[in-house]
Write an enzyme that holds these catalytic residues in place. Sequence first.
Site, mmCIF file in Angstrom:
data_model
loop_
_atom_site.group_PDB
_atom_site.id
_atom_site.type_symbol
_atom_site.label_atom_id
_atom_site.label_comp_id
_atom_site.label_asym_id
_atom_site.label_seq_id
_atom_site.Cartn_x
_atom_site.Cartn_y
_atom_site.Cartn_z
ATOM 1 N N LYS A 1 45.082 35.598 38.238
ATOM 2 C CA LYS A 1 44.529 35.407 39.589
ATOM 3 C C LYS A 1 45.095 36.404 40.583
ATOM 4 C CE LYS A 1 45.290 31.310 41.139
ATOM 5 N NZ LYS A 1 46.491 31.531 41.960
ATOM 6 N N THR B 1 46.412 39.323 39.840
ATOM 7 C CA THR B 1 45.913 40.632 39.430
ATOM 8 C C THR B 1 44.513 40.877 39.973
ATOM 9 O OG1 THR B 1 47.258 40.560 37.422
ATOM 10 C CG2 THR B 1 45.388 42.081 37.431
ATOM 11 N N ARG C 1 51.508 35.121 48.357
ATOM 12 C CA ARG C 1 52.773 34.396 48.465
ATOM 13 C C ARG C 1 53.908 35.216 47.880
ATOM 14 N NH1 ARG C 1 51.819 29.249 45.102
ATOM 15 N NH2 ARG C 1 50.591 30.746 43.915
ATOM 16 N N LYS D 1 57.092 32.995 33.771
ATOM 17 C CA LYS D 1 56.177 34.088 34.074
ATOM 18 C C LYS D 1 56.830 35.470 34.002
ATOM 19 C CE LYS D 1 53.190 33.425 37.389
ATOM 20 N NZ LYS D 1 52.593 33.097 38.702
ATOM 21 N N ALA E 1 51.822 25.265 44.364
ATOM 22 C CA ALA E 1 50.612 24.485 44.601
ATOM 23 C C ALA E 1 50.598 23.168 43.842
ATOM 24 C CB ALA E 1 49.378 25.299 44.228
ATOM 25 N N PHE F 1 47.477 28.194 41.551
ATOM 26 C CA PHE F 1 46.943 27.464 40.398
ATOM 27 C C PHE F 1 45.429 27.314 40.496
ATOM 28 C CE2 PHE F 1 51.444 25.770 40.162
ATOM 29 C CZ PHE F 1 51.783 26.567 39.088
ATOM 30 N N PHE G 1 39.726 40.990 28.917
ATOM 31 C CA PHE G 1 40.787 41.246 27.939
ATOM 32 C C PHE G 1 40.192 42.052 26.782
ATOM 33 C CE2 PHE G 1 43.089 38.183 30.300
ATOM 34 C CZ PHE G 1 44.423 38.240 29.902
ATOM 35 N N TRP H 1 42.947 45.190 35.722
ATOM 36 C CA TRP H 1 44.234 45.373 35.044
ATOM 37 C C TRP H 1 44.307 46.773 34.440
ATOM 38 C CZ3 TRP H 1 46.227 46.689 30.339
ATOM 39 C CH2 TRP H 1 47.590 46.390 30.116
#
Length: 556
Positions: free
Chosen positions: A71, A73, A94, A105, A273, A301, A382, A410
């Site tokens: 998200k 990215t 954030r 992460k 969140a 999220f 992907f 990406w």
Amino acid sequence: MTIKSDIEIAQEARLRPVSEVAAGLGIGQDILEPYGRSKAKLDIHSLRDKPRKGKLILVTAINPTPAGEGKTTVSVGLADALTRIGKKTVLCLREPSLGPVFGVKGGAAGGGYAQVVPMEDINLHFTGDFHAIGAANNLLAALLDNHIQQGNALDVDVRKIVWKRGVDMNDRQLRSIACGLGGKANGIPREDGFDITVASEVMAALCLATGLADLKVRLARMVVAYTRDDRPVTAHDLHAEGAMAALLKDAVKPNLVQTLEHTPTLIHGGPFANIAHGCNSILATDTAMKLGDYVVTEAGFGADLGAEKFIDIKCRAAGFAPSAAVVVATVRALKHHGGVEKAELGQENLNALEQGLPNLFQHVDNLRQVFGLPCVVAVNAFPTDTDAEWSLLETRCRERGIPVSRCEVWARGGAGGEALAQEVLRLCEQEHPVHFCYDTAASVEEKLNTIAAKIYHADGVDLTPNAQKQLKLLTELGYGDLPICMAKTQYSFSDDAALIGAPRGFRITVRNLKVNAGAGFLVAQTGDIMTMPGLPKVPSAEKIDVDENGKITGLF
């Protein structure tokens, strides 16, 4: 071909001096407070009366999975794409918490060629905001215990203290502790515990404040304990708000950085969140809307948590609304919602993809039907995605009248998001009123049930006896008309992380209700959600290192 890691890409980037990034927004030296060459705080007093002009774009997602959705990215790539096609764009995100950075992460500044930089600074300490928030939180805790030690003139019931200490780290050992042991000089023995800093009400209040003066008012309202006859004890009763605000005088200022493609980015505040309201600060978003023509922001999220709170809490408090929404999904994640294990997500599986699509569609329907937001699905591409899978996903979205765009930010940066940017611009031109999910004047139970029914598609809400007692007290004290902040697992529409997809026939259990009077909402803790996470079996911290020259590795 060698695939570079996120941190390698970031470390090879040529950053512009932050003064140049600021100049592109019309920000002069009177506003800019540099923190080195590539990041700065903004003293935005002189912008207070400047009108908002930018259109706000909300990026949200399906329920997260172990496969990752990207998200942030996509948010970064979309902002860069808008910049590439000539739009004056500002990105608002954030600040990452050290908890997930060292936990699961390993970093939260985007990925690949869609990143904000300097990513190491952003992920580690940044400008010290979280440390200031933790210090203010713990100062209030210390003042409360000192008051009790010095005679307890406010008649605080030590069994009814609701203010916890905070630390920005995943540390399950601190969830429940005994403190004040070792004799009279060491305080009153009692049970206590720690929340992660991003769950602190100080974090939420800072992110919802309109300035330092408003923040001080919010700090004063915070309820820390109750007396023996159930009267709330506030930070103001402890004369704490002035010193707390002094600790936060710089933290309240938004932080300016840039993307790899030099799009100006305001990163400020970081409430989770799943246990808080999941949005960057109102001050940062408001500033961005005054400086840019388009503002891209994200909410934490899935849309059932971040987007709902973004609209029902943040937008309600700030008086602005998004012009369009982007729902991020991946083929891999949708197959997971269709029942495929993580190790098998790289294999083509049209049946699992079909089974997982209801999760995506429920989020889109909620945004369009409950909140009235036009939205587009951004499929974060992907290499393992097959043409057949993409065709099926695109076809099913088109059948439901849902715009869908394949996003390759990406790998290609802003160039990989131009089609998404064009669709977002089209949606932003549509006239639409944005609605709230519930009326704050409704009873607390009505608000809880409305969120559960409209957003989660649950059959209803059950309050434990403890939550029922808390509800009665909070209503009697006049807090019943506040918005609701649901503390719920991010992995499911339900309060059971194992119920993936779009489950039906379930109920939500609220086991604890508390007031965040300073932030301005009630927190409803559901299921087994905790405000202090723990580290996984193999924490990301084990892979992070730094050499003798200060070069960091392992942050993705």
